[in-house]
Design an enzyme around this catalytic site. Structure first.
Site, PDB file in Angstrom:
ATOM      1  N   SER A  13       0.834  -1.208   0.000  1.00 20.82           N
ATOM      2  CA  SER A  13       0.000   0.000   0.000  1.00 20.82           C
ATOM      3  C   SER A  13       0.870   1.261   0.000  1.00 20.82           C
ATOM      4  CB  SER A  13      -0.976   0.000   1.171  1.00 20.82           C
ATOM      5  OG  SER A  13      -0.319   0.133   2.402  1.00 20.82           O
ATOM      6  N   HIS A 109       8.871   3.661   8.746  1.00 25.62           N
ATOM      7  CA  HIS A 109       8.711   2.845   9.947  1.00 25.62           C
ATOM      8  C   HIS A 109       7.443   3.287  10.675  1.00 25.62           C
ATOM      9  CE1 HIS A 109       9.880   0.332  13.296  1.00 25.62           C
ATOM     10  NE2 HIS A 109       9.539   1.335  14.096  1.00 25.62           N
ATOM     11  N   GLY A 143      22.266   0.159  11.701  1.00 23.11           N
ATOM     12  CA  GLY A 143      21.449  -0.317  12.809  1.00 23.11           C
ATOM     13  C   GLY A 143      20.037  -0.640  12.347  1.00 23.11           C
TER      14      GLY A 143
HETATM   15  C1  GRF Z   1       3.887  -0.555   6.768  1.00 23.62           C
HETATM   16  O1  GRF Z   1       3.247  -0.357   7.998  1.00 23.62           O
HETATM   17  C2  GRF Z   1       5.336  -0.210   6.899  1.00 23.62           C
HETATM   18  O2  GRF Z   1       5.571   0.882   7.709  1.00 23.62           O
HETATM   19  C3  GRF Z   1       5.849  -1.465   7.541  1.00 23.62           C
HETATM   20  O3  GRF Z   1       5.202  -2.508   6.855  1.00 23.62           O
HETATM   21  C4  GRF Z   1       3.944  -2.040   6.410  1.00 23.62           C
HETATM   22  C5  GRF Z   1       3.895  -2.270   4.933  1.00 23.62           C
HETATM   23  O4  GRF Z   1       2.646  -2.095   4.406  1.00 23.62           O
HETATM   24  N1  GRF Z   1       7.270  -1.501   7.552  1.00 23.62           N
HETATM   25  P1  GRF Z   1       2.462  -2.059   2.834  1.00 23.62           P
HETATM   26  O5  GRF Z   1       3.076  -3.334   2.254  1.00 23.62           O
HETATM   27  O6  GRF Z   1       3.107  -0.821   2.297  1.00 23.62           O
HETATM   28  O7  GRF Z   1       0.967  -2.058   2.644  1.00 23.62           O
END
Ligand code: GRF
Length: 227
Positions: A13, A109, A143
């Site tokens: 998404s 994140h 990290g």
């Molecule tokens: C998102 O919440 C991103 O921050 C996390 O994984 C999820 C991925 O969602 N690292 P999508 O595949 O972009 O729908």
């Protein structure tokens, strides 16, 4: 205009948000390739629908993280990628990738770093009892979720929230924040200043910061009526 490689593992998404901003003209980028470590990742169909080249490189078919990352670097170079966006890419990257694209790998994140790094960050914040969490776009360093922060949006944790409802509101903000931060990069406004002393962290400077504070606060939904 930047040439962007987008790495995904799942539904994509965030990839969709990036694609939508590119087609709307609000992200001055070419998506050169979408690369997935899972052949069934839903995001691959989104890329194909947008006419973007896709590559699947399965981590299970490589001897280790470095060999996997070397294959990714080869694919990214074949597509003349300048910047790499990690959009729900659920693998820890190694210096093999980071050294090939120094301070050019950007991650989204789902928490306000440095709080709640690592996986299931929304659930970590929810179970901790945080009143505010959110999302962070940052450059990737060696990290886990420790690299210089480019932009953040705060999201309030409501008394009525479940982990799922909170995650959904954070995701809405991710979809706005990631393309915005990438556009700042595309405009050449983002630099990383190394710390003045050994102890000082590198920090991101966004030129014309008056219009790009890099901090947003998501509006809370109206409280549910008790009547
Ligand atoms: C998102 O919440 C991103 O921050 C996390 O994984 C999820 C991925 O969602 N690292 P999508 O595949 O972009 O729908």
């Amino acid at each position: 205009m930047i040439r962007l490689g987008v790495l995904i593992s799942g539904g994509g998404s965030n990839l969709q948000a990036i694609l939508d901003h590119v087609s709307a003209g609000t992200l001055d980028a070419t998506i050169a390739v979408v690369l997935s470590n899972k052949k069934n990742a839903g995001g691959l169909a989104r890329a194909r629908a947008a006419g973007v080249p896709t590559v699947v490189i399965e981590h299970t078919e490589h001897a280790g993280r470095e060999a996997f990352d070397a294959a990714i670097v080869t694919a990214l170079r074949e597509h003349d990628v300048e910047y790499v966006a990690l959009a729900g890419f659920m693998r820890i990257v190694t210096p093999v990738l980071l050294d090939a694209f120094p301070m050019r790998v950007v991650n989204i994140h789902p928490a306000l770093l440095p709080a709640f790094p690592g996986i299931h960050a929304q659930g970590q914040a929810f179970r901790y009892g945080a009143r505010i969490t959110g999302c962070t776009v940052h450059f990737v360093d060696r990290g886990t979720d420790t690299g210089p922060i480019i932009a953040q949006t705060a999201v309030a944790v409501l008394p009525s929230d479940t982990e799922e409802s909170l995650s959904a509101r954070i995701l809405v903000e991710e979809h706005a924040l990631f393309p915005k931060a990438l556009q700042w990069i595309a405009e050449g406004r983002v630099t990383v200043a190394s710390g003045a002393t050994r102890d000082e962290r590198p920090r991101v400077v966004v030129r014309d910061a008056a219009t790009a504070l890099g901090l947003g606060i998501a509006p809370s939904p109206p409280a549910a009526s008790s009547t």
